[in-house]
Write an enzyme that holds these catalytic residues in place. Sequence first.
Site, short mmCIF file in Angstrom:
data_model
loop_
_atom_site.label_atom_id
_atom_site.label_comp_id
_atom_site.label_asym_id
_atom_site.label_seq_id
_atom_site.Cartn_x
_atom_site.Cartn_y
_atom_site.Cartn_z
CB CYS A 1 19.34 14.37 -1.88
SG CYS A 1 18.47 12.88 -2.42
CD GLN B 1 4.47 2.83 -5.48
OE1 GLN B 1 5.64 3.11 -5.23
NE2 GLN B 1 4.09 1.59 -5.70
CE1 TYR C 1 0.24 -8.24 1.19
CE2 TYR C 1 -0.81 -8.81 -0.89
CZ TYR C 1 -0.16 -9.19 0.26
OH TYR C 1 0.08 -10.52 0.47
CG ASP D 1 1.23 -2.71 -4.98
OD1 ASP D 1 2.42 -3.04 -5.00
OD2 ASP D 1 0.85 -1.52 -5.08
CB CYS E 1 8.66 -2.76 -4.71
SG CYS E 1 8.31 -3.48 -3.12
N1 SAH Z 1 -1.30 -0.52 -3.46
C1 SAH Z 1 -0.86 0.56 -2.65
C2 SAH Z 1 0.11 0.16 -1.53
C3 SAH Z 1 1.23 -0.74 -1.92
S1 SAH Z 1 2.55 -0.86 -0.73
C4 SAH Z 1 -0.27 1.68 -3.50
O1 SAH Z 1 0.08 1.46 -4.66
O2 SAH Z 1 -0.15 2.80 -3.01
C5 SAH Z 1 2.16 -2.26 0.19
C6 SAH Z 1 1.10 -2.02 1.26
O3 SAH Z 1 0.86 -3.28 1.90
C7 SAH Z 1 1.48 -1.04 2.36
O4 SAH Z 1 0.45 -0.09 2.47
C8 SAH Z 1 1.55 -1.91 3.63
O5 SAH Z 1 1.08 -1.23 4.78
C9 SAH Z 1 0.62 -3.06 3.29
N2 SAH Z 1 0.85 -4.37 3.91
C10 SAH Z 1 2.02 -4.91 4.32
N3 SAH Z 1 1.82 -6.20 4.71
C11 SAH Z 1 0.49 -6.46 4.53
C12 SAH Z 1 -0.34 -7.63 4.70
N4 SAH Z 1 0.19 -8.75 5.16
N5 SAH Z 1 -1.64 -7.54 4.37
C13 SAH Z 1 -2.17 -6.38 3.90
N6 SAH Z 1 -1.43 -5.25 3.72
C14 SAH Z 1 -0.13 -5.29 4.01
#
Ligand code: SAH
Length: 455
Positions: free
Chosen positions: A160, A288, A316, A385, A412
């Site tokens: 991979c 990430q 998020y 996010d 994303c």
């Molecule tokens: N900002 C962070 C995570 C982004 S990924 C970074 O850059 O590392 C998106 C995140 O949203 C994940 O951690 C997931 O667990 C969370 N998530 C998913 N649905 C959600 C919701 N309804 N409310 C809050 N968090 C949520």
Amino acid sequence: MMKKNDIVTITITDISHNGSGIGKTEEGFVVFVPELLIGEIAQVKILKVLKNIAYGKTVKILTPSVKRTVPACQVAKQCGGCVFHHTTYQNECDIKQQLVKNAFRPMGENIPEIASAHPSPKQEAYRNKMLLPVGYDKDGNIVAGFYRARTHEIIPCSACSITYPEFLSITECILSHLRKHRIAPYTEEKHSGIVRHIFIRRGEHTGEIMVGLVVNLKKNYESVLHTKELIEQLLLLHYNIISIALNINTKKTNVILGEETITLHGKKYLTDTMNGISFGISLPSFYQVNTLQAEQLYLKALSLLGDNYETVFDLYCGIGTITLNLARKAKKVYGIESCAPAVEDAKMNRDANGIGNVEFICGTAEEEAPKLVKQGIVPDAVVLDPPRSGCEESLLEMLCDIKPKKIVYISCNPATLARDMKYLTDNGYHADTVYPFDLFPRTFHCECVTLLTQK
Ligand code: SAH
């Protein structure tokens, strides 16, 4: 009328959202074919015909594109995870910019400018996490790899190019342990067997490695899995394995991780740094996958946001990778995240970095952010996010109600970004530019960041 197994000649004029070439036959019938590039003329075998479109595979490329390259990955063809191994990286970035533009088409006239895609510092060996399903191959051997597209057949992961090379030796070590002790892989149909997935994550800057097995097992770990021997073998293989864990998933579900994680050896957390801040990351938490490029993405998001805020919401927020950076920009920052272990990590990371003005809340953004607002805690800036599904409309509605000056949206999935931006721009916000960031080289996925300001 076109039928299965026909051989047709097509010219590629566009690329679909998942990286296939789109071309037309002389009669004007639209055909989707993987691994073909714009401008290429190819002979194609038709595999499936629907009402208006067909799917095919290449028999022969009659006129190859000058942007065509030889794939760097030995298993690119079988595995299907990567779709852009057959072209130059510059062309891949150009295609991604176009795919983001295509996703914004349904927005109508109000389309922001789509910048060129920010290239990833690494295109190979960038992926810091691998989650491989374990199963049997056709001959009954225990293997781990990738599901063949639209099937449950596992293609062994013999190579991979986008992950770290040591992930393969770790996987091989675990597989020979399973074979030696005849520890059965889990099968979804019968809901029996034990080992479901192999999990491996490595810190880009620290080199620390966490290894996990997702198992359908509630007790007797040592006697069933021979964990002592497995730990010994793994530690002999790589001195930088700092954590070995079991994630317990006994449910009949295709959700990969279960709720309980048990540390068998070493630390509960992997440590890595992002833009100079240190983070602990436990097995179930989101992190990430392309650290070097995510650092660039976060810097862009932070510069779009600007400084000097009273209150910022980071919705998020995961383990707090963005939240802790926001602490310098505001008097008070609230991070909201639904995954409980990630919130635990976030709190630990805040305390370990000695940051005092950040609060983390466990719950969904759509439920917890309105609760804060009801208490009179109203943000003057918000970072969003969300996962691929985007934001709940009720959350966007609330934001348009309380009108934070700036919203930075990281996404994303360009399709749900376009949908959510349409809502925000129809209800008082304006966006100039969307910046694509190629976080996932060789795959069709593309991250974006944009700034929305009050009109
Ligand atoms: N900002 C962070 C995570 C982004 S990924 C970074 O850059 O590392 C998106 C995140 O949203 C994940 O951690 C997931 O667990 C969370 N998530 C998913 N649905 C959600 C919701 N309804 N409310 C809050 N968090 C949520």
